[in-house]
Write a protein that holds these residues in place. Structure first.
Motif, PDB file in Angstrom:
ATOM      1  N   MET A 162       1.170   2.948  -3.250  1.00  0.00           N
ATOM      2  CA  MET A 162      -0.127   3.465  -3.706  1.00  0.00           C
ATOM      3  C   MET A 162      -0.467   4.784  -3.025  1.00  0.00           C
ATOM      4  O   MET A 162      -1.056   5.676  -3.638  1.00  0.00           O
ATOM      5  CB  MET A 162      -1.236   2.442  -3.422  1.00  0.00           C
ATOM      6  CG  MET A 162      -1.099   1.144  -4.166  1.00  0.00           C
ATOM      7  SD  MET A 162      -1.190   1.353  -5.947  1.00  0.00           S
ATOM      8  CE  MET A 162      -2.871   1.881  -6.153  1.00  0.00           C
TER       9      MET A 162
ATOM     10  N   VAL B 187      -5.366  -2.807  -3.516  1.00  0.00           N
ATOM     11  CA  VAL B 187      -3.970  -3.251  -3.635  1.00  0.00           C
ATOM     12  C   VAL B 187      -3.480  -3.767  -2.290  1.00  0.00           C
ATOM     13  O   VAL B 187      -2.768  -4.772  -2.210  1.00  0.00           O
ATOM     14  CB  VAL B 187      -3.084  -2.103  -4.164  1.00  0.00           C
ATOM     15  CG1 VAL B 187      -1.625  -2.492  -4.151  1.00  0.00           C
ATOM     16  CG2 VAL B 187      -3.529  -1.716  -5.573  1.00  0.00           C
TER      17      VAL B 187
ATOM     18  N   THR C 242     -14.245  -2.205  -9.260  1.00  0.00           N
ATOM     19  CA  THR C 242     -12.961  -2.150  -8.554  1.00  0.00           C
ATOM     20  C   THR C 242     -13.047  -2.891  -7.230  1.00  0.00           C
ATOM     21  O   THR C 242     -12.160  -3.687  -6.885  1.00  0.00           O
ATOM     22  CB  THR C 242     -12.525  -0.690  -8.328  1.00  0.00           C
ATOM     23  OG1 THR C 242     -12.397  -0.048  -9.598  1.00  0.00           O
ATOM     24  CG2 THR C 242     -11.210  -0.601  -7.582  1.00  0.00           C
TER      25      THR C 242
ATOM     26  N   GLY D  21       0.767  -1.233   0.000  1.00  0.00           N
ATOM     27  CA  GLY D  21       0.000   0.000   0.000  1.00  0.00           C
ATOM     28  C   GLY D  21       0.798   1.284   0.000  1.00  0.00           C
ATOM     29  O   GLY D  21       0.333   2.297  -0.539  1.00  0.00           O
TER      30      GLY D  21
ATOM     31  N   GLN E 138     -10.717   6.957  -3.869  1.00  0.00           N
ATOM     32  CA  GLN E 138      -9.261   6.963  -3.799  1.00  0.00           C
ATOM     33  C   GLN E 138      -8.759   5.976  -2.739  1.00  0.00           C
ATOM     34  O   GLN E 138      -7.787   5.252  -2.959  1.00  0.00           O
ATOM     35  CB  GLN E 138      -8.760   8.381  -3.515  1.00  0.00           C
ATOM     36  CG  GLN E 138      -9.009   9.314  -4.679  1.00  0.00           C
ATOM     37  CD  GLN E 138      -8.817  10.784  -4.333  1.00  0.00           C
ATOM     38  OE1 GLN E 138      -8.990  11.210  -3.187  1.00  0.00           O
ATOM     39  NE2 GLN E 138      -8.459  11.568  -5.343  1.00  0.00           N
ATOM     40  N   CYS E 139      -9.442   5.947  -1.614  1.00  0.00           N
ATOM     41  CA  CYS E 139      -9.075   4.997  -0.557  1.00  0.00           C
ATOM     42  C   CYS E 139      -9.355   3.565  -0.999  1.00  0.00           C
ATOM     43  O   CYS E 139      -8.605   2.645  -0.668  1.00  0.00           O
ATOM     44  CB  CYS E 139      -9.820   5.318   0.732  1.00  0.00           C
ATOM     45  SG  CYS E 139      -9.294   6.852   1.524  1.00  0.00           S
TER      46      CYS E 139
ATOM     47  N   THR F  44      -2.769   7.143  -7.869  1.00  0.00           N
ATOM     48  CA  THR F  44      -3.867   6.567  -7.090  1.00  0.00           C
ATOM     49  C   THR F  44      -5.000   7.573  -6.954  1.00  0.00           C
ATOM     50  O   THR F  44      -6.180   7.225  -7.073  1.00  0.00           O
ATOM     51  CB  THR F  44      -3.368   6.148  -5.695  1.00  0.00           C
ATOM     52  OG1 THR F  44      -2.296   5.221  -5.855  1.00  0.00           O
ATOM     53  CG2 THR F  44      -4.465   5.531  -4.870  1.00  0.00           C
TER      54      THR F  44
ATOM     55  N   VAL G  15      -9.190   2.318  -4.050  1.00  0.00           N
ATOM     56  CA  VAL G  15      -8.115   1.890  -4.951  1.00  0.00           C
ATOM     57  C   VAL G  15      -6.913   1.424  -4.131  1.00  0.00           C
ATOM     58  O   VAL G  15      -6.322   0.369  -4.403  1.00  0.00           O
ATOM     59  CB  VAL G  15      -7.718   3.033  -5.924  1.00  0.00           C
ATOM     60  CG1 VAL G  15      -6.461   2.680  -6.698  1.00  0.00           C
ATOM     61  CG2 VAL G  15      -8.867   3.341  -6.873  1.00  0.00           C
ATOM     62  N   THR G  16      -6.571   2.182  -3.103  1.00  0.00           N
ATOM     63  CA  THR G  16      -5.460   1.808  -2.232  1.00  0.00           C
ATOM     64  C   THR G  16      -5.772   0.518  -1.486  1.00  0.00           C
ATOM     65  O   THR G  16      -4.935  -0.382  -1.387  1.00  0.00           O
ATOM     66  CB  THR G  16      -5.165   2.943  -1.225  1.00  0.00           C
ATOM     67  OG1 THR G  16      -4.876   4.133  -1.962  1.00  0.00           O
ATOM     68  CG2 THR G  16      -3.995   2.604  -0.335  1.00  0.00           C
TER      69      THR G  16
ATOM     70  N   GLY H  23      -5.774   1.198   4.606  1.00  0.00           N
ATOM     71  CA  GLY H  23      -5.810   2.108   3.456  1.00  0.00           C
ATOM     72  C   GLY H  23      -6.531   3.404   3.764  1.00  0.00           C
ATOM     73  O   GLY H  23      -6.002   4.497   3.534  1.00  0.00           O
TER      74      GLY H  23
ATOM     75  N   GLY I  87      -8.719   7.105  -8.469  1.00  0.00           N
ATOM     76  CA  GLY I  87      -9.855   7.223  -7.562  1.00  0.00           C
ATOM     77  C   GLY I  87     -10.850   8.278  -8.026  1.00  0.00           C
ATOM     78  O   GLY I  87     -12.069   8.056  -7.980  1.00  0.00           O
TER      79      GLY I  87
ATOM     80  N   GLU J 113       1.960   7.756  -4.348  1.00  0.00           N
ATOM     81  CA  GLU J 113       1.894   8.087  -5.765  1.00  0.00           C
ATOM     82  C   GLU J 113       0.624   8.871  -6.095  1.00  0.00           C
ATOM     83  O   GLU J 113      -0.455   8.548  -5.623  1.00  0.00           O
ATOM     84  CB  GLU J 113       1.925   6.811  -6.618  1.00  0.00           C
ATOM     85  CG  GLU J 113       3.278   6.152  -6.667  1.00  0.00           C
ATOM     86  CD  GLU J 113       4.338   7.010  -7.326  1.00  0.00           C
ATOM     87  OE1 GLU J 113       4.038   7.695  -8.325  1.00  0.00           O
ATOM     88  OE2 GLU J 113       5.474   6.999  -6.834  1.00  0.00           O
TER      89      GLU J 113
END
Length: 189
Positions: A80, A175, A103, A77, A168-169, A86, A171-172, A147, A90, A83
Motif C-alpha cells: 500500500m 489495510v 473508510t 501495508g 492517504q495514511c 493509495t 487508507v494504508t 501506517g 486517499g 503503490e
C-alpha cells in the motif's frame, strides 16, 4: 505409560503424544468394552481437534501479540505504501467526508470481524478497565502508528495538505489493520 518427563530439556508433549498413549492403553486393557471405550475416546479427540484457521488467542495481549500484529501490519501495508494508487484513493476520499468516515468504519469493522471470528471477547484478562477489549484498541493503534509513520518517514505524504495526507495514511492504516488482526489470530505456534 510415562506420566513424567524424564528429561526436562525434552520438548513439551503434544496431541500426537496423547494419541500414542491412548493406542498403548488400548492394547493393555483387559476387556473388549474397555478397548472400545479407549477407541471411542481417540475418535472423540480426533473430532475435537480443530484445525481452524482463525482463533488461537492467548489469555493476554502481550509483547508477542504486538509483534505478530506489527508483522501482519507491515506485510499488508508495504504494498500500500509503495503503490501510487493509495495516494490517489486517499486524495479522492479527502474531498468526500462521508467516504473518509466510511473508510475508517470499514477498517474498524473488518478488524472487529476478524477478531470476533477468533472469539477475542472471551479472553477475560484482555480487557481495559474491565470493559474494552485490549485487542480491539491496540491492533488498530498499531496499524495507524505504523501506517502514518511509514508514510511520513518514506515521504509518501505531503503534510502541507493535512486532510489529504491523513486520508492517504488512513487508507494504508485500514489495510494494515486487517494484516495486524490476521497476524494476531492466525496460528503461529
Amino acid at each position: 505409560m510415562d506420566t513424567e518427563r524424564a528429561d526436562p530439556s525434552a520438548p513439551e508433549p503434544d496431541i500426537e503424544d496423547v494419541f500414542e498413549e491412548l493406542e498403548e492403553l488400548a492394547e493393555l486393557v483387559d476387556s473388549p468394552e474397555e478397548r472400545e471405550q479407549v477407541i471411542e475416546t481417540m475418535r472423540t479427540l480426533r473430532q475435537s481437534r480443530s484445525t481452524r484457521l482463525v482463533g488461537r488467542l492467548r489469555d493476554t495481549f502481550d509483547s508477542r501479540d504486538v509483534g505478530e500484529a506489527l508483522v501482519g501490519s507491515f506485510i499488508f501495508g508495504i504494498p500500500m505504501i509503495v503503490e501510487g494508487g493509495t495516494l490517489e484513493v486517499g486524495a479522492f476520499i479527502a474531498s468526500r467526508p462521508f467516504l473518509l468516515v466510511a473508510t475508517a468504519l470499514v477498517g474498524l469493522a473488518l478488524t472487529y470481524g476478524i477478531l470476533h471470528a477468533a472469539n477475542f471477547e472471551r479472553v477475560a484478562d484482555d480487557q481495559l478497565f474491565g470493559v474494552v477489549p485490549v485487542r480491539l484498541v491496540t491492533i488498530p493503534l498499531i496499524a495507524a502508528v505504523t501506517g502514518f509513520g511509514l508514510m511520513t518517514i518514506w515521504g509518501r505524504v505531503d503534510w502541507a495538505e493535512p486532510l489529504v495526507a491523513t486520508s492517504q495514511c488512513l487508507v494504508t492504516a485500514v489495510v494494515m489493520a486487517v494484516g495486524a488482526s490476521l497476524g494476531d489470530v492466525l496460528p503461529g505456534t
